[in-house]
Motif scaffolding. Structure first.
Motif, short mmCIF file in Angstrom:
data_model
loop_
_atom_site.label_atom_id
_atom_site.label_comp_id
_atom_site.label_asym_id
_atom_site.label_seq_id
_atom_site.Cartn_x
_atom_site.Cartn_y
_atom_site.Cartn_z
N GLU A 133 0.83 -1.21 0.00
CA GLU A 133 0.00 0.00 0.00
C GLU A 133 0.86 1.26 0.00
N GLY A 134 2.04 1.18 0.61
CA GLY A 134 2.93 2.33 0.63
C GLY A 134 3.55 2.64 -0.71
N SER A 135 3.51 1.67 -1.65
CA SER A 135 4.13 1.87 -2.96
C SER A 135 3.12 1.99 -4.10
N VAL A 136 1.82 2.06 -3.76
CA VAL A 136 0.79 2.14 -4.80
C VAL A 136 0.95 3.42 -5.61
N GLU A 137 0.65 3.35 -6.90
CA GLU A 137 0.91 4.49 -7.79
C GLU A 137 -0.35 5.16 -8.31
N SER A 138 -1.41 4.38 -8.62
CA SER A 138 -2.54 5.02 -9.29
C SER A 138 -3.91 4.66 -8.74
N GLU A 139 -4.16 3.40 -8.35
CA GLU A 139 -5.53 3.02 -8.02
C GLU A 139 -5.57 1.87 -7.03
N VAL A 140 -6.53 1.94 -6.12
CA VAL A 140 -6.79 0.84 -5.18
C VAL A 140 -8.27 0.53 -5.22
N LEU A 141 -8.60 -0.76 -5.35
CA LEU A 141 -9.98 -1.24 -5.29
C LEU A 141 -10.10 -2.12 -4.06
N VAL A 205 -16.20 -11.07 -0.84
CA VAL A 205 -14.91 -11.54 -0.34
C VAL A 205 -14.14 -10.34 0.18
N LYS A 206 -13.24 -10.56 1.12
CA LYS A 206 -12.35 -9.47 1.56
C LYS A 206 -11.24 -9.34 0.53
N LEU A 207 -11.16 -8.17 -0.10
CA LEU A 207 -10.29 -8.03 -1.27
C LEU A 207 -9.72 -6.62 -1.35
N LEU A 238 -7.15 -15.23 -12.74
CA LEU A 238 -7.79 -15.11 -11.42
C LEU A 238 -7.83 -13.65 -10.98
N LEU A 239 -6.74 -12.92 -11.18
CA LEU A 239 -6.72 -11.49 -10.82
C LEU A 239 -7.75 -10.73 -11.66
N SER A 240 -7.84 -11.04 -12.94
CA SER A 240 -8.82 -10.37 -13.81
C SER A 240 -10.24 -10.66 -13.33
N ALA A 241 -10.49 -11.90 -12.88
CA ALA A 241 -11.82 -12.26 -12.39
C ALA A 241 -12.15 -11.49 -11.11
N LEU A 242 -11.18 -11.32 -10.24
CA LEU A 242 -11.40 -10.57 -9.00
C LEU A 242 -11.70 -9.10 -9.30
N ILE A 243 -11.00 -8.53 -10.26
CA ILE A 243 -11.27 -7.14 -10.65
C ILE A 243 -12.67 -7.03 -11.24
N GLY A 244 -13.06 -8.00 -12.07
CA GLY A 244 -14.41 -8.00 -12.64
C GLY A 244 -15.47 -8.12 -11.56
N LEU A 245 -15.22 -8.94 -10.54
CA LEU A 245 -16.16 -9.08 -9.42
C LEU A 245 -16.31 -7.75 -8.69
N PHE A 246 -15.20 -7.05 -8.49
CA PHE A 246 -15.29 -5.75 -7.82
C PHE A 246 -16.12 -4.77 -8.65
N GLU A 247 -15.84 -4.69 -9.95
CA GLU A 247 -16.55 -3.72 -10.79
C GLU A 247 -18.05 -3.99 -10.81
N THR A 248 -18.44 -5.26 -10.83
CA THR A 248 -19.86 -5.61 -10.81
C THR A 248 -20.49 -5.19 -9.48
N SER A 249 -19.80 -5.45 -8.39
CA SER A 249 -20.32 -5.08 -7.07
C SER A 249 -20.35 -3.56 -6.90
N TRP A 250 -19.35 -2.89 -7.46
CA TRP A 250 -19.30 -1.42 -7.36
C TRP A 250 -20.53 -0.80 -8.02
N ARG A 251 -20.91 -1.32 -9.18
CA ARG A 251 -22.08 -0.77 -9.87
C ARG A 251 -23.36 -1.01 -9.09
N ALA A 252 -23.41 -2.11 -8.34
CA ALA A 252 -24.62 -2.45 -7.60
C ALA A 252 -24.68 -1.77 -6.22
N ALA A 253 -23.54 -1.30 -5.74
CA ALA A 253 -23.46 -0.75 -4.38
C ALA A 253 -24.09 0.64 -4.30
#
Length: 326
Positions: A133-141, A205-207, A238-253
């Motif tokens: 987290e200390g080295s992140v550059e652009s985006e955190v989901l 999931v905790k992500l 697997l990482l792509s699927a997790l990002i897709g899961l987040f985006e779907t949940s983000w739209r519904a939240a």
């Protein structure tokens, strides 16, 4: 800062002798090679070698022949070239180290999945969280729900990253928002610092995904009691699927924060009440989170319902959504 200049130049790949000469030249009037050597207490040939290298780098101008006058050159272009060269060297070093570690992992753990998923346990979890987290550059989901490896303490690293332009999008579970202490010391400060926050009754999931290049997957309450561990997922399907899961949940939240826009028909406090009401929290929980009495909350809800012409809370929610109150 001027006294520290030689050390800073060395960070860019300038040699120690060259850095010392350039820093000295910035403090004195243009001088000949002989005068510079005398002032520094150097041999003439050592001074000429350093000046020759500085000339090659574009940091010094002037002729050496006939004791010509030397002066420091405007450094912008030269330093930019040095910075690019240094960045390329650091990238090569990073690739070499990563490849070497990959070879080590394949030797110790020959399974092909070892290059895609890493399992962390114990103290390694918190250390890796702070490191990445200390080295992140652009985006955190993030899907945010208890339990927390960092004990739900204030996330100062996120606040610093937000100030530096990093985008945070977080979907909170209802259980996270219901925790009054966590809401006060973590959620509210992060939203105030610019975090984009939404809420769902539960998160799948905790992500946490950093720069879309690595993800942390933590255990739920039940799983944590059995096995306190965290998965680190590297670039893969697997990482792509997790990002897709987040985006779907983000739209519904449901949004908890809409930046600095304040709907004219509703005060900031009443907007917060509506946002928290939409998460499914009880009136007692909302009053506690907002630091108001249960009676004050009821009064605000009555006035909101009157303004909306609503009889039920469902009708109030529909009106608030249609009118852009939340």
């Amino acid at each position: 800062m001027a006294d520290d200049l030689p050390a800073q130049l060395r960070r860019l790949g300038v040699g120690a002798s060259e850095a010392a000469v350039y820093a000295h030249m910035l403090k004195v009037q243009p001088a000949t090679a002989a005068e510079l050597a005398s002032a520094l207490g150097w041999r003439r040939e050592d001074l000429e070698a350093a000046v020759g290298e500085l000339t090659r780098l574009g940091l010094v101008s002037g002729a050496m022949a006939g004791d010509g006058v030397l002066k420091p050159a405007e450094p912008s272009i030269a330093l930019e070239c040095l910075a690019h060269a240094r960045s390329a060297e650091l990238l090569q070093a990073r690739i070499a180290a990563t490849n070497a570690y990959g070879g080590y992992r394949r030797t110790v753990h020959p399974q092909p999945t070892e290059d895609l998923v890493e399992v962390l346990t114990g103290a390694d979890i918190v250390e890796r969280i702070h490191q990445v987290e200390g080295s992140v550059e652009s985006e955190v989901l993030r899907f945010d729900s208890p339990p927390y490896h960092t004990d739900g303490q204030p996330n100062e690293e996120e606040v610093r990253s937000l100030a530096g332009g990093v985008v945070y999008r977080v979907v909170y579970s209802r259980s996270a928002v219901q925790n009054a202490d966590y809401y006060a010391c973590n959620i509210k400060p992060c939203i105030a610092a610019g975090e984009q926050a939404r809420v769902l009754p539960t998160v799948p999931v905790k992500l946490t995904v950093f720069d879309r290049r690595v993800a942390f997957v933590s255990m739920s309450f039940v799983e944590a009691e059995i096995n306190d561990s965290m998965l680190v997922v590297y670039p893969s399907s697997l990482l792509s699927a997790l990002i897709g899961l987040f985006e779907t949940s983000w739209r519904a939240a449901f949004p908890m924060h809409l930046g600095t826009r304040e709907p004219p028909a509703v005060s900031p406090l009443r907007r917060q009440i509506l946002e928290l009401l939409a998460t499914g929290l009880t009136d007692d929980s909302i009053a506690q989170l907002l630091g108001i009495s249960r009676r004050t909350l009821s009064r605000h809800l009555e006035q909101l319902s009157y303004s909306a012409g609503a009889v039920t809370r469902f009708q109030l929610a529909l009106h608030a959504s249609r009118e852009g109150w939340i």
